[in-house]
Design a protein around this motif. Sequence first.
Motif, mmCIF file in Angstrom:
data_model
loop_
_atom_site.group_PDB
_atom_site.id
_atom_site.type_symbol
_atom_site.label_atom_id
_atom_site.label_comp_id
_atom_site.label_asym_id
_atom_site.label_seq_id
_atom_site.Cartn_x
_atom_site.Cartn_y
_atom_site.Cartn_z
ATOM 1 N N LEU A 298 1.245 -1.188 0.718
ATOM 2 C CA LEU A 298 -0.230 -0.137 0.269
ATOM 3 C C LEU A 298 1.062 1.859 0.112
ATOM 4 C CD1 LEU A 298 -2.452 -1.099 2.927
ATOM 5 C CD2 LEU A 298 -2.341 -1.178 0.417
ATOM 6 N N ILE A 299 0.764 1.971 -1.122
ATOM 7 C CA ILE A 299 1.753 2.910 -1.294
ATOM 8 C C ILE A 299 0.782 4.306 -1.093
ATOM 9 C CG2 ILE A 299 3.097 4.647 -2.528
ATOM 10 C CD1 ILE A 299 3.799 1.816 -4.207
ATOM 11 N N ASP A 300 1.358 5.556 -0.423
ATOM 12 C CA ASP A 300 1.250 6.879 0.130
ATOM 13 C C ASP A 300 1.679 7.426 -1.316
ATOM 14 O OD1 ASP A 300 0.579 9.250 0.723
ATOM 15 O OD2 ASP A 300 1.017 8.097 2.307
ATOM 16 N N MET A 301 0.176 7.920 -1.900
ATOM 17 C CA MET A 301 0.729 8.918 -2.985
ATOM 18 C C MET A 301 1.320 10.104 -3.068
ATOM 19 S SD MET A 301 -0.367 6.839 -5.612
ATOM 20 C CE MET A 301 -0.416 7.646 -7.189
ATOM 21 N N ASP A 302 1.644 10.672 -1.829
ATOM 22 C CA ASP A 302 2.185 11.645 -1.460
ATOM 23 C C ASP A 302 3.412 11.630 -1.389
ATOM 24 O OD1 ASP A 302 0.487 13.424 -1.618
ATOM 25 O OD2 ASP A 302 0.160 13.825 0.484
ATOM 26 N N THR A 303 4.440 10.418 -1.231
ATOM 27 C CA THR A 303 5.775 9.922 -1.086
ATOM 28 C C THR A 303 6.746 10.314 -2.095
ATOM 29 O OG1 THR A 303 4.661 8.078 -0.328
ATOM 30 C CG2 THR A 303 7.181 8.396 -0.388
ATOM 31 N N PRO A 304 7.283 10.749 -1.614
ATOM 32 C CA PRO A 304 8.540 11.534 -3.176
ATOM 33 C C PRO A 304 8.899 10.022 -4.028
ATOM 34 C CG PRO A 304 9.105 12.517 -0.939
ATOM 35 C CD PRO A 304 8.311 11.356 -0.543
ATOM 36 N N GLY A 305 9.103 10.608 -4.793
ATOM 37 C CA GLY A 305 9.508 9.819 -6.276
ATOM 38 C C GLY A 305 8.622 9.648 -6.729
ATOM 39 N N ILE A 306 7.574 9.924 -6.779
ATOM 40 C CA ILE A 306 6.239 9.668 -7.400
ATOM 41 C C ILE A 306 5.195 10.235 -8.807
ATOM 42 C CG2 ILE A 306 3.416 8.555 -7.150
ATOM 43 C CD1 ILE A 306 3.821 7.439 -4.670
ATOM 44 N N THR A 307 5.354 9.921 -9.905
ATOM 45 C CA THR A 307 4.827 11.448 -10.435
ATOM 46 C C THR A 307 4.363 10.263 -11.483
ATOM 47 O OG1 THR A 307 7.940 11.591 -11.150
ATOM 48 C CG2 THR A 307 6.677 12.514 -12.769
ATOM 49 N N ILE A 308 2.517 11.460 -11.526
ATOM 50 C CA ILE A 308 1.954 10.901 -12.858
ATOM 51 C C ILE A 308 1.590 11.425 -13.769
ATOM 52 C CG2 ILE A 308 -0.714 10.706 -12.180
ATOM 53 C CD1 ILE A 308 0.216 11.064 -9.889
ATOM 54 N N MET B 197 -9.671 8.553 -25.986
ATOM 55 C CA MET B 197 -10.661 8.426 -27.362
ATOM 56 C C MET B 197 -12.135 9.709 -27.004
ATOM 57 S SD MET B 197 -11.093 5.226 -29.216
ATOM 58 C CE MET B 197 -11.979 3.627 -28.878
ATOM 59 N N ALA B 198 -12.155 9.442 -26.475
ATOM 60 C CA ALA B 198 -13.511 9.932 -25.742
ATOM 61 C C ALA B 198 -12.895 11.369 -25.231
ATOM 62 C CB ALA B 198 -14.196 9.276 -24.788
ATOM 63 N N GLY B 199 -11.991 11.045 -24.846
ATOM 64 C CA GLY B 199 -11.474 13.246 -24.437
ATOM 65 C C GLY B 199 -11.386 12.816 -23.182
ATOM 66 N N ASP B 200 -11.394 11.756 -22.391
ATOM 67 C CA ASP B 200 -11.843 12.379 -21.543
ATOM 68 C C ASP B 200 -10.192 11.799 -20.200
ATOM 69 O OD1 ASP B 200 -14.375 12.106 -21.095
ATOM 70 O OD2 ASP B 200 -14.364 9.703 -21.344
ATOM 71 N N HIS B 201 -9.529 12.197 -19.133
ATOM 72 C CA HIS B 201 -8.331 11.771 -18.450
ATOM 73 C C HIS B 201 -8.693 10.314 -17.429
ATOM 74 C CE1 HIS B 201 -5.321 13.421 -15.881
ATOM 75 N NE2 HIS B 201 -5.087 12.095 -15.954
ATOM 76 N N GLU B 202 -9.304 9.945 -17.591
ATOM 77 C CA GLU B 202 -9.549 9.045 -16.730
ATOM 78 C C GLU B 202 -8.395 7.765 -16.103
ATOM 79 O OE1 GLU B 202 -13.346 6.658 -16.376
ATOM 80 O OE2 GLU B 202 -12.868 6.104 -18.708
ATOM 81 N N VAL B 203 -7.139 8.004 -17.029
ATOM 82 C CA VAL B 203 -6.460 6.972 -16.130
ATOM 83 C C VAL B 203 -5.163 7.602 -16.890
ATOM 84 C CG1 VAL B 203 -7.413 4.584 -17.086
ATOM 85 C CG2 VAL B 203 -6.353 6.090 -19.511
ATOM 86 N N ASN B 204 -4.126 7.156 -16.529
ATOM 87 C CA ASN B 204 -2.482 7.649 -15.865
ATOM 88 C C ASN B 204 -1.503 6.840 -16.511
ATOM 89 O OD1 ASN B 204 -3.113 10.205 -14.567
ATOM 90 N ND2 ASN B 204 -4.589 8.862 -14.271
ATOM 91 N N GLN B 205 -0.640 7.024 -16.294
ATOM 92 C CA GLN B 205 1.099 6.286 -15.928
ATOM 93 C C GLN B 205 1.506 7.876 -15.038
ATOM 94 O OE1 GLN B 205 4.052 5.148 -19.201
ATOM 95 N NE2 GLN B 205 5.055 4.063 -17.691
ATOM 96 N N VAL B 206 1.702 6.163 -13.835
ATOM 97 C CA VAL B 206 3.122 6.310 -12.435
ATOM 98 C C VAL B 206 3.614 5.822 -12.439
ATOM 99 C CG1 VAL B 206 2.552 6.448 -10.305
ATOM 100 C CG2 VAL B 206 0.286 6.472 -11.621
ATOM 101 N N PHE B 207 5.165 6.594 -12.106
ATOM 102 C CA PHE B 207 6.437 5.835 -12.545
ATOM 103 C C PHE B 207 6.405 6.265 -10.486
ATOM 104 C CE2 PHE B 207 5.964 8.296 -16.638
ATOM 105 C CZ PHE B 207 5.959 7.336 -16.889
ATOM 106 N N PHE B 208 8.250 5.040 -10.655
ATOM 107 C CA PHE B 208 8.352 5.330 -9.638
ATOM 108 C C PHE B 208 9.652 5.710 -9.017
ATOM 109 C CE2 PHE B 208 4.408 2.847 -9.539
ATOM 110 C CZ PHE B 208 4.175 3.621 -8.674
ATOM 111 N N ASP B 209 10.336 6.483 -8.636
ATOM 112 C CA ASP B 209 11.691 6.790 -8.689
ATOM 113 C C ASP B 209 12.255 6.528 -7.174
ATOM 114 O OD1 ASP B 209 14.373 7.450 -9.573
ATOM 115 O OD2 ASP B 209 13.693 9.099 -9.827
#
Length: 400
Positions: free
Chosen positions: A191-201, A207-219
Motif C-alpha cells: 500500500l503506497i501513499d501517493m504523496d511519497t517523494p519519487g512518484i510522478t503521474i 479517445m473519448a477525450g476523458d482524463h481517467e487513466v495515467n502512467q505512474v512512475f516510481f523513482d
Amino acid sequence: MDVNVSADETAFRDEVRAFFDDKLSPDMREASSLTSGVFAEMSIGRRWHQALYEQGWIAPSWPEEHGGTAWSPMQKYIYDSEAGASGAPRLFSMGLRMVGPVIMKFGTDEQKNFYLPRICSGEDTWCQGYSEPGSGSDLASLQTRAIVDGDHYVVNGTKIWTTGAQYADRMFCLVRTSTEGKKQEGISFILIDMDTPGITIEPIITMAGDHEVNQVFFDDVRVPIANRVGAENDGWTVAKYLLEFERGGAAYATTLAAALEKLHAIAEAERASGGRLIDQPAFAAKLAALEVKQRAAQATEHRIMSDIAQRGRPGPASSMMKLVGSETNQAISELAVEATQYYAAAYQPEARVPGNNIEPIGPASSVPVMPKYLNYRAATIYAGSSEVQRNIISKLVLGL
Ligand SMILES: Cc1cc2nc3c(=O)[nH]c(=O)nc-3n(C[C@H](O)[C@H](O)[C@H](O)COP(=O)(O)OP(=O)(O)OC[C@H]3O[C@@H](n4cnc5c(N)ncnc54)[C@H](O)[C@@H]3O)c2cc1C
C-alpha cells in the motif's frame, strides 16, 4: 437463491427508492447522465459518497463491524439494482470494492483499524497499481521492483492505465520482491501513499477525450514494510482474490436496463423513413436482441448472487458477468450511435460539463452518446479482457 421479492424486501426497496429520490440532486443526476467515463466527476462523486456515508449505506457488502450494513444478499442486490436504475453517480470504488475486502481478509489489525474507516468516510481515495507496460493480461510478468532497505521497500518502475491516480491518496500495488522461482511467487502486495517523494503521474487522455487513466512512475520510492498486505512473495494470492471483487458483485443488469431505457427513448423520438425509428422492423429487432441479452444477464446475476450468499465471494462466475455486462454495454452504446446518426458525431465537449448552458447540436440526449460509445471500447479490456475472461470461464466454470 429465491429471487421472488417478499413484502419486507418490497418495503426495503421502497425505502431505498425514497432515499435516492430525496438525496440525488438534479445536478448529480445530470452529471451522471453526461459522464462518459466509468466513474462520476470527482466533486459530484465525493458529495454522493458523503450522502451514503451519513446514511450508513456506503459499504453494504462489508461486515457491520467495519461499517457495513447487516443486509441480506437480496437486500444488497435490491440496493445495487436501485442505484443502477436511479442514475446515481458511480463512486470511485477501488477502496470500497477492491482493497477494502482484501485488507479485511489479509490485513493486520493495525491495517484494518487504520485504512477501513478512512475508505468508508471517503477520507482516502484509492487507485489500483497492477498493470505495467508489457504486463496486463500476463500480470505475473510485472517488473516494478521493491528492494528491502532497513524497514522500508525501495520501489522503482512504472504502472500504466492507473484509473484515477490523479485523485488518489493511496495506491494498492503489486511489486516484484523476488526474481527466484515461478514469476507468480516473487510478487508482493503493498500500500503506497501517493504523496511519497519519487512518484510522478503522467495523464493519458482517452479517445473519448476523458482524463481517467495515467502512467505512474516510481523513482526510489520508500514504502514502509509494514504497508505490505499478506506475506512477502505471496502477493499473487492477494491479487487474485481482489480480481474476483473487481469483476463481480456489481449489478450490471440494471445498468444495462437503464441504458436500454435511454436508447428506447431516443428511438421513440428519432424519425426514420417517415415514421418513428422504434417502429422500423430492422431497428426494433436489434433492440429486442439486446433486451434479450439484458434478461439473460439478469438471470446470470441472480445465480452469482446466490454464490455470494453461500460462499461469501463471487468466485470464477464473476467472469461471466464481466463478459456479458461489458459486451452488452458496448452493443447498446453502438446501437445508440446508430439511432442518433449524425448528431452523435457532433464534437461538443463543453456541452458535457454539468451545469453548462450550451445549446446542444441536436437533441440533448445525443450529447453523451459518442463519448460513451468510445469509452465503452475499453470495457472489454479493463478488469481483464474478454479473451481472458473466456479462458477463465472455460477452465474454472466449464472445467474444459
Ligand atoms: C480504461 C482502462 C482503465 C484501466 N484501469 C486500470 C487500473 O486502474 N489499474 C490497473 O492496474 N490496470 C488498469 N487497466 C489495465 C487493464 O487491466 C489492462 O489493459 C488489461 O489487463 C489488458 O492488458 P494489456 O493492455 O497489457 O493488453 P494485453 O494483455 O497485451 O492484451 C492484448 C490483446 O491480447 C489478448 N490476450 C492477452 N492474453 C491472452 C490470452 N492468454 N488468451 C487470449 N487472448 C489474450 C487480449 O485479450 C487483448 O486483446 C485499465 C485499462 C483500461 C483500458
